[in-house]
Design a protein around this motif. Structure first.
Motif, PDB file in Angstrom:
ATOM      1  N   THR A  34      13.942  77.197  29.333  1.00 33.21           N
ATOM      2  CA  THR A  34      13.974  76.588  30.665  1.00 33.21           C
ATOM      3  C   THR A  34      12.759  75.711  30.958  1.00 33.21           C
ATOM      4  O   THR A  34      12.642  75.172  32.059  1.00 33.21           O
ATOM      5  CB  THR A  34      14.068  77.689  31.739  1.00 33.21           C
ATOM      6  N   SER A  63       9.725  76.496  31.683  1.00 36.52           N
ATOM      7  CA  SER A  63       9.176  76.978  32.947  1.00 36.52           C
ATOM      8  C   SER A  63       7.822  77.636  32.736  1.00 36.52           C
ATOM      9  O   SER A  63       7.458  78.036  31.628  1.00 36.52           O
ATOM     10  CB  SER A  63      10.138  77.983  33.586  1.00 36.52           C
ATOM     11  N   GLN A  94       7.184  80.797  37.572  1.00 36.06           N
ATOM     12  CA  GLN A  94       8.570  80.391  37.802  1.00 36.06           C
ATOM     13  C   GLN A  94       9.553  81.363  37.165  1.00 36.06           C
ATOM     14  O   GLN A  94      10.545  81.744  37.782  1.00 36.06           O
ATOM     15  CB  GLN A  94       8.787  78.978  37.233  1.00 36.06           C
ATOM     16  N   TRP A 139      10.593  84.664  38.920  1.00 37.76           N
ATOM     17  CA  TRP A 139      11.647  84.705  39.933  1.00 37.76           C
ATOM     18  C   TRP A 139      12.977  85.190  39.353  1.00 37.76           C
ATOM     19  O   TRP A 139      13.850  85.646  40.102  1.00 37.76           O
ATOM     20  CB  TRP A 139      11.821  83.317  40.551  1.00 37.76           C
ATOM     21  N   SER A 185      15.161  87.864  41.345  1.00 40.14           N
ATOM     22  CA  SER A 185      16.543  87.611  41.761  1.00 40.14           C
ATOM     23  C   SER A 185      17.486  88.696  41.254  1.00 40.14           C
ATOM     24  O   SER A 185      18.393  89.129  41.971  1.00 40.14           O
ATOM     25  CB  SER A 185      16.997  86.238  41.256  1.00 40.14           C
ATOM     26  N   CYS A 230      21.709  77.762  30.239  1.00 36.98           N
ATOM     27  CA  CYS A 230      20.844  77.558  31.397  1.00 36.98           C
ATOM     28  C   CYS A 230      19.513  76.974  30.941  1.00 36.98           C
ATOM     29  O   CYS A 230      18.669  77.695  30.387  1.00 36.98           O
ATOM     30  CB  CYS A 230      20.610  78.879  32.141  1.00 36.98           C
ATOM     31  N   ASP A 279      17.558  75.259  33.147  1.00 41.10           N
ATOM     32  CA  ASP A 279      16.744  75.141  34.352  1.00 41.10           C
ATOM     33  C   ASP A 279      16.510  76.546  34.887  1.00 41.10           C
ATOM     34  O   ASP A 279      17.446  77.361  34.960  1.00 41.10           O
ATOM     35  CB  ASP A 279      17.449  74.278  35.397  1.00 41.10           C
ATOM     36  N   LYS A 291      15.967  77.642  37.819  1.00 41.27           N
ATOM     37  CA  LYS A 291      16.689  77.959  39.043  1.00 41.27           C
ATOM     38  C   LYS A 291      18.122  78.365  38.732  1.00 41.27           C
ATOM     39  O   LYS A 291      18.656  79.300  39.350  1.00 41.27           O
ATOM     40  CB  LYS A 291      16.669  76.760  39.992  1.00 41.27           C
ATOM     41  N   VAL A 292      18.732  77.670  37.788  1.00 46.25           N
ATOM     42  CA  VAL A 292      20.093  78.039  37.376  1.00 46.25           C
ATOM     43  C   VAL A 292      20.085  79.422  36.727  1.00 46.25           C
ATOM     44  O   VAL A 292      20.973  80.250  36.976  1.00 46.25           O
ATOM     45  CB  VAL A 292      20.667  76.986  36.420  1.00 46.25           C
ATOM     46  N   ALA A 314      17.965  81.869  37.310  1.00 44.16           N
ATOM     47  CA  ALA A 314      17.774  82.859  38.374  1.00 44.16           C
ATOM     48  C   ALA A 314      19.077  83.103  39.128  1.00 44.16           C
ATOM     49  O   ALA A 314      19.391  84.245  39.499  1.00 44.16           O
ATOM     50  CB  ALA A 314      16.684  82.392  39.335  1.00 44.16           C
ATOM     51  N   LEU A 315      19.867  82.057  39.337  1.00 45.39           N
ATOM     52  CA  LEU A 315      21.154  82.206  40.014  1.00 45.39           C
ATOM     53  C   LEU A 315      22.122  83.036  39.180  1.00 45.39           C
ATOM     54  O   LEU A 315      22.831  83.905  39.702  1.00 45.39           O
ATOM     55  CB  LEU A 315      21.739  80.819  40.296  1.00 45.39           C
TER      56      LEU A 315
END
Length: 514
Positions: free
Chosen positions: A46, A48, A52, A55, A59, A102, A104, A106-107, A109-110
């Motif tokens: 990612t 990251s 980051q 998270w 999540s 994934c 990213d 954020k993706v 984590a989702l």
């Protein structure tokens, strides 16, 4: 002998549902333990920084807690429970398949939030269904259920290990390498996203974190293998749905889509004769409400204060014990490598595996033991063992041998606490109220909260505070358990329970009165 024969008879008559619930909990364990060893690879994938990627943990834990609370909504009938388990177990396989895609954070984590919701739903629904099925005899089956969590948690790191990279995604002059992989994981659990300045060893925000060719793809095979291993679980739930005639294609007697009249019965409280006339799979179960229904004022009328006190104190016990389990597994590595012990990174890396290995072993041993020993006695032994183990670790804080022995001992004593406490509390409350939902939610809150608390204290006060926190939490758990025993004595006895609420064929059973 008669008691054992009757329990084995119950098991044979409920063999397929029981095996299905156990397999679903295997999915739970498979999903809960893979983030640790694959964190460095996911960070490279990612691109990251450490704050980051932290998270992703948050999540998952937050949505696991939400899923535990919301899981009660789907368990009013057998049909709702099984469809919730099917959807959740299938979602976990899909999560494993999607994670390699994934790129990213954020993706990612989702996606992990979705996995957390599925895991929380499984946690509440599977526990509740086993308690409903076996009631007074649920202790041994709950021990087996939680054994499969440990088995899955042990298996996923073993699957991932051959596919883990050696830190090649970092620049040649980077400071991360293969030996610091587990240190990165545990330190990230300690610090969370709020203390990046305390990690000088790692490149926190380097935009040049780019994986070399092939680095991010090797770990993808591990996730796809875990997804394939998990795929038979939703199939097993689907077969159970078919057996119970809850699939529209298999039977027209109990269709999945309700008619207008049946929908009215579901949305309005039926009279006794109407409820009795409903199909068995569609009848709402008494008690066992979800967390939100539990808090309705109508449920408080005529209920003794001891009823609420038992819910609260039992949840506080699991708040402490599950919190200790999460905190110890997260920080024992960091404690070992810090001064004064200064254990080597490779040797210290065995401590979390040893801890989870003995948790799994303890749950395996607890299956036959729980058929002979009352749940209340098992919890008492566990509480005393946890406190004594932490005291020994505190006294011999500078001895590496005692650290390894104490880690194994702690895993054994914590292993059977949750299923034993759940069986004991439901037994006290005569399988009424919201015990399972409240206990599962309390345990989830404790696991998330105590990790954050211990991490903050660990950084502020040093490594020795890790064991001090363990002693304090262990003593608090023991105190809450003594309060639970006190409220149990105050609570109305079994004589107030209507005969129809007892399991079929157990009205005069000696085993039921134990």
């Amino acid at each position: 002998m008669g008691c054992d024969g009757r329990v084995s008879g119950l098991f044979r008559s409920n063999l397929q549902p029981t095996l299905t619930y156990w397999s679903v909990f295997f999915s739970f364990g498979l999903c809960i333990a893979f983030l640790g060893p694959t964190l460095l690879d996911l960070r490279c994938q990612t691109h990251s920084s450490l704050p980051q990627i932290s998270w992703v943990f948050f999540s998952q834990q937050l949505c696991l807690l939400l899923g535990s609370a919301l899981g009660g909504v789907f368990k009013r009938t057998l049909a709702q429970s099984l469809w919730a388990l099917f959807t959740s177990s299938l979602a976990i396989s899909l999560v494993f398949a999607v994670i390699p895609l994934c790129h990213d954070v954020k993706v990612l984590a989702l996606v992990m939030a979705l996995a957390g919701l599925a895991m929380g739903c499984i946690d509440t629904v599977a526990n509740k269904q086993l308690v409903r099925t076996y009631q007074k005899d649920s202790a041994v089956f709950l021990q087996a259920l939680h054994f499969f969590v440990g088995f899955g948690a042990l298996l996923s790191p073993l699957i991932a290990d051959p596919f883990l990279s050696e830190g090649d995604c970092f620049p040649a002059n980077g400071t991360a390498n293969a030996t610091s992989r587990s240190h990165l994981f545990h330190t990230s659990r300690v610090l969370g996203p709020h203390h990046p300045e305390a990690l000088p060893r790692f490149n926190q925000s380097s935009p040049s974190l780019r994986p070399q060719h092939g680095t991010a793809t090797r770990v993808s095979y591990a996730f796809w293998i875990m997804g394939l291993i998990n795929l038979p679980v939703p199939v097993a739930v689907l077969l159970l749905l078919s057996k119970e005639r809850l699939l529209t294609c298999c039977s027209q007697r109990s269709p999945l889509l309700l008619s207008a009249d049946e929908l009215a019965l579901e949305t309005q409280p039926p009279e006794k004769e109407d409820a009795a006339s409903m199909p068995p799979k569609l009848q709402p179960k008494p008690g066992h409400e979800d967390l939100f229904s539990c808090c309705q004022r109508k449920n408080f009328k005529g209920v003794p204060y001891s009823f609420f006190a038992i819910h609260i104190t039992a949840a506080l016990v699991l708040f402490m014990t599950d919190g200790m389990t999460g905190a110890y597994s997260a920080f024992v590595y960091s404690y070992a490598v810090a001064k004064p012990l200064s254990v080597g990174h490779k040797v210290a890396g065995y401590l979390p595996s040893l801890f989870w290995g003995f948790i799994t072993l303890g749950r395996l041993f607890s299956i036959p033991i729980s058929s002979r020993v009352k749940p209340a006695t098992m919890v008492f032994i566990n509480m005393v063992g946890v406190v004594m183990t932490f005291l020994v670790l505190l006294i011999f804080a500078y001895n590496m041998v005692f650290l390894f022995v104490g880690t194994a001992s702690l895993g054994l004593f914590l292993s059977s606490t949750f299923p034993s406490m759940l069986a004991y509390t439901e037994d006290i409350l005569q399988y009424k109220g919201c015990a399972t939902t409240v206990l599962v939610t309390g345990a989830g809150i404790g696991e998330m909260t105590l990790q954050m608390l211990v991490g903050s204290i660990f950084q502020a006060q040093g490594s020795y505070s890790f064991l001090v926190c363990g002693v304090i939490f262990g003593c608090l758990a023991f105190t809450f358990y003594i309060l639970l025993l006190f409220f149990h004595r105050m609570h109305p006895g079994q004589s107030s329970v209507p005969t129809q609420d007892k399991p079929v064929g157990m009205e005069n059973s000696e085993c039921y009165q134990r």
